[in-house]
Write a protein that holds these residues in place. Structure first.
Motif, mmCIF file in Angstrom:
data_model
loop_
_atom_site.group_PDB
_atom_site.id
_atom_site.type_symbol
_atom_site.label_atom_id
_atom_site.label_comp_id
_atom_site.label_asym_id
_atom_site.label_seq_id
_atom_site.Cartn_x
_atom_site.Cartn_y
_atom_site.Cartn_z
ATOM 1 N N LYS A 1 0.837 -1.207 0.000
ATOM 2 C CA LYS A 1 0.000 0.000 0.000
ATOM 3 C C LYS A 1 0.870 1.255 0.000
ATOM 4 C CE LYS A 1 -4.084 -1.968 2.269
ATOM 5 N NZ LYS A 1 -4.870 -2.001 3.532
ATOM 6 N N ARG A 2 1.976 1.212 0.748
ATOM 7 C CA ARG A 2 2.890 2.363 0.782
ATOM 8 C C ARG A 2 3.512 2.599 -0.592
ATOM 9 N NH1 ARG A 2 4.139 4.379 5.744
ATOM 10 N NH2 ARG A 2 6.264 5.044 5.224
ATOM 11 N N MET A 3 3.754 1.508 -1.325
ATOM 12 C CA MET A 3 4.271 1.663 -2.686
ATOM 13 C C MET A 3 3.246 2.375 -3.569
ATOM 14 S SD MET A 3 5.956 -2.066 -3.341
ATOM 15 C CE MET A 3 6.765 -2.914 -1.993
ATOM 16 N N ILE A 4 1.980 2.017 -3.405
ATOM 17 C CA ILE A 4 0.922 2.663 -4.194
ATOM 18 C C ILE A 4 0.842 4.154 -3.850
ATOM 19 C CG2 ILE A 4 -1.558 2.732 -4.671
ATOM 20 C CD1 ILE A 4 -0.138 0.332 -5.911
ATOM 21 N N TYR A 5 1.020 4.501 -2.546
ATOM 22 C CA TYR A 5 1.025 5.913 -2.151
ATOM 23 C C TYR A 5 2.129 6.667 -2.893
ATOM 24 C CZ TYR A 5 -1.713 4.195 1.873
ATOM 25 O OH TYR A 5 -2.643 3.597 2.667
ATOM 26 N N ILE A 6 3.291 6.008 -3.037
ATOM 27 C CA ILE A 6 4.410 6.642 -3.741
ATOM 28 C C ILE A 6 4.048 6.890 -5.201
ATOM 29 C CG2 ILE A 6 6.785 6.263 -4.564
ATOM 30 C CD1 ILE A 6 7.310 4.755 -1.915
ATOM 31 N N GLY B 1 3.848 10.584 2.181
ATOM 32 C CA GLY B 1 3.982 10.250 3.595
ATOM 33 C C GLY B 1 4.967 9.116 3.827
ATOM 34 N N THR B 2 5.913 8.970 2.902
ATOM 35 C CA THR B 2 6.932 7.921 3.040
ATOM 36 C C THR B 2 8.297 8.589 3.146
ATOM 37 O OG1 THR B 2 7.142 7.707 0.630
ATOM 38 C CG2 THR B 2 5.541 6.282 1.714
ATOM 39 N N SER B 3 9.350 7.813 2.981
ATOM 40 C CA SER B 3 10.707 8.355 3.070
ATOM 41 C C SER B 3 11.392 8.305 1.714
ATOM 42 C CB SER B 3 11.534 7.554 4.086
ATOM 43 O OG SER B 3 11.714 6.229 3.613
ATOM 44 N N VAL B 4 12.443 9.103 1.556
ATOM 45 C CA VAL B 4 13.227 9.074 0.322
ATOM 46 C C VAL B 4 13.833 7.693 0.123
ATOM 47 C CG1 VAL B 4 15.266 10.042 -0.842
ATOM 48 C CG2 VAL B 4 13.716 11.558 0.416
ATOM 49 N N ARG B 5 14.196 7.050 1.235
ATOM 50 C CA ARG B 5 14.764 5.695 1.169
ATOM 51 C C ARG B 5 13.779 4.731 0.507
ATOM 52 N NH1 ARG B 5 19.348 3.435 0.766
ATOM 53 N NH2 ARG B 5 18.251 2.249 -0.794
ATOM 54 N N GLU B 6 12.513 4.827 0.863
ATOM 55 C CA GLU B 6 11.487 3.960 0.277
ATOM 56 C C GLU B 6 11.314 4.233 -1.209
ATOM 57 O OE1 GLU B 6 7.922 2.962 3.127
ATOM 58 O OE2 GLU B 6 8.728 4.913 3.713
#
Length: 536
Positions: free
Chosen positions: A377-382, A413-418
């Motif tokens: 889901k976090r990937m989809i946010y990106i 709402g994630t990090s540059v690393r992600e």
């Protein structure tokens, strides 16, 4: 699923034996003991277990093996014997009824209350509807309060027509009226849900006989709770003598109970299992076939089941078609990766998908489905924080302009690393797609050469083409001959969207099915293992 622990124990026992330095009769007996203990612990009838042990010992007779038999041959013999006899355990050698298009097929459900009949009725109706049948539901359960409301709610959610009555108390009348109405309207699959009880009793069996007489079903299916243990055998035998069902659907196979009792029911009634209920959602219904089931149980995968599942969730998906078209051309964009992740999320828990891929079930052992789902889901946010131009690129512009990654990380709402980890995965998938496109071009050149010219020249050229594709040279394989070009061309059609793709009804294989699924899941596994940014 229910039998996953059984599969791990059997697989471990066979693997330990085949890795053993001393592959002798003593080691073989030890493996058989562990295998039988695993089956008994899973509630498989002890009589069946004893019969299985005797059959495997007869197949692998160490005393009569030729002295020249090497360790590898012994290993293959043992593995094959275990596989074949486990298949026999769940195979009644009886063909279930197959619904036919263009006519009304009446299917009646029976079983005890609480087994999941009503939910399974809707799942099966949806299954057939997805495959082009005109399907409907009839609620003939007038005993349980709320049965009609439950079926109505399920049917509405699944967009399946239904029939029932809140005033008529005679189930045979409701069933007959519903079947007659839907036959008149030319429905092809008419599924009739009947009453259940908390236990077997004369009233229940009398009611089943009355409904059967009223609607004369083409097929009667017993729904069996996969968690009831050895009671499954006596329960199925009692229903068989009254309703004479022709197929079994085992439900609740996603629980933690032993579940082997359901296997015993097959042997007791000589009736085929046709589906397994693997969860509460409408798509959680898996087609059952003995060989793929045992293959998946032992960690060998079920690619045919995976492809069918992929086709079901990607049917009529425009983005999926666009993605597999890109892959066949050697192209892979960030939008394509987003499409792949979205489709994997639709397929259900990762553990369920992994069970269909050879080796993946062991890799997924201990992995939390919820954690994996959260990361996807976090990937989809990106992706959702990218511009159209960025999504249609291969991701290089983001690496060349780090400010874009910073903007995307803040917006999602994630990090540059992600974000960086996601771009790394996209780069790996792009390389994979490029190889796929190259293989397609090589195969097209090879096919053109095979249409004419000198045979020896063709063979020599084909060797070079195979080498460039990373394949074995002719003669290095099992029988020292050329690879089966027909099969290779079929594989190519599956990758490129040809009309001959395996089982595809939409003019070619969907994107996931057209790819190397093992490689894809390894890529997804890489994604699951990265992107541990703090987020917000």
């Amino acid at each position: 699923m229910v039998l996953s622990d059984l599969g791990r124990r059997i697989n471990a026992a066979v693997t330990d034996l085949t890795r053993s330095q001393n592959l002798d009769e003593k080691a073989f007996e030890s493996m058989l003991k562990e295998l039988c203990n695993a089956l008994v612990s899973a509630d498989v009838n002890i009589r069946l277990v004893q019969q299985l042990r005797k059959s495997i010992k007869a197949k692998v007779d160490f005393k009569n093996l030729p002295p020249t038999t090497n360790a590898n041959s012994k290993k293959r013999l043992i593995q094959q014997a275990v596989f074949d006899h486990l298949v026999d355990l769940v195979d009644p050698h009886a063909e279930p009824y197959k619904p036919k298009k263009g006519r009304s097929n009446v299917i009646m459900f029976v079983g005890l209350q609480g087994a999941g009949k009503t939910t399974t009725c809707t799942k099966l109706a949806r299954h057939y509807a997805q495959r082009g049948f005109k399907a409907c539901l009839v609620c003939a359960d007038t005993f349980r309060a709320g049965a009609y409301d439950q079926l109505k709610q399920n049917a509405t959610k699944a967009k399946i027509p239904y029939y029932g009555s809140l005033t008529q108390t005679d189930p045979s009348i409701v069933a007959a009226e519903g079947v007659a109405r839907f036959k008149k309207e030319k429905f092809e699959i008419i599924i009739v849900d009947t009453s259940g009880r908390h236990r077997q009793e004369a009233d229940l069996f009398a009611e089943m006989e009355q409904v059967q007489s009223a609607i004369k079903p083409d097929q009667t299916i017993m729904v069996l709770d996969g968690t009831i243990g050895q009671a499954a055998e006596s329960q199925s035998s009692a229903f068989k003598s009254t309703a004479n069902f022709g197929a079994i659907i085992i439900t609740k196979t996603d629980g933690g109970a032993a579940g082997g009792g359901a296997i015993s029911a097959v042997a007791a009634t000589h009736t085929p299992i046709i589906f397994l209920g693997t969860g509460e959602h409408m798509l959680d219904l898996e087609r059952f076939a003995p060989k793929p089931f045992i293959s998946k149980l032992l960690g060998y995968g079920d690619m045919s089941g995976l492809i069918e599942h992929v086709q079901a969730v990607t049917k009529d998906n425009a983005s999926a078609k666009e993605t597999y078209k890109h892959i066949s051309e050697g192209i892979f964009t960030l939008r394509d990766l987003k499409s792949q992740i979205t489709n994997v999320m639709k397929m259900g828990p990762l553990s369920k998908v992994a069970g269909m891929i050879p080796g993946m079930s062991n890799m997924m052992a201990g992995m939390d489905d919820e954690d994996g789902s959260t990361k996807m889901k976090r990937m989809i946010y990106i992706f959702d924080s990218m511009t159209e131009k960025e999504l249609d690129s291969d991701g290089k512009m983001l690496i060349q302009q780090p400010s874009r990654m910073t903007r995307i990380a803040h917006g999602s709402g994630t990090s540059v690393r992600e974000v960086k980890d996601l771009l790394t995965q996209a780069k790996m998938m792009a390389g994979f797609a490029k190889n796929m496109g190259g293989q397609k071009k090589n195969m097209q050149r090879a096919e053109a050469m095979m249409k004419g010219g000198n045979k020896q020249q063709q063979m020599a050229a084909m060797q070079k083409r195979m080498a460039s594709m990373g394949g074995q040279a002719p003669g290095a394989g099992g029988r020292g001959g050329m690879p089966d070009m027909g099969k290779m061309m079929q594989m190519l059609q599956g990758m490129g969207g040809g009309a001959g793709a395996a089982g595809s009804s939409a003019g070619g294989m969907p994107d996931l099915a057209g790819m190397d699924m093992n490689a894809l899941m390894q890529q997804m596994g890489g994604m699951m293992g990265t992107g541990r940014g703090r987020g917000r």
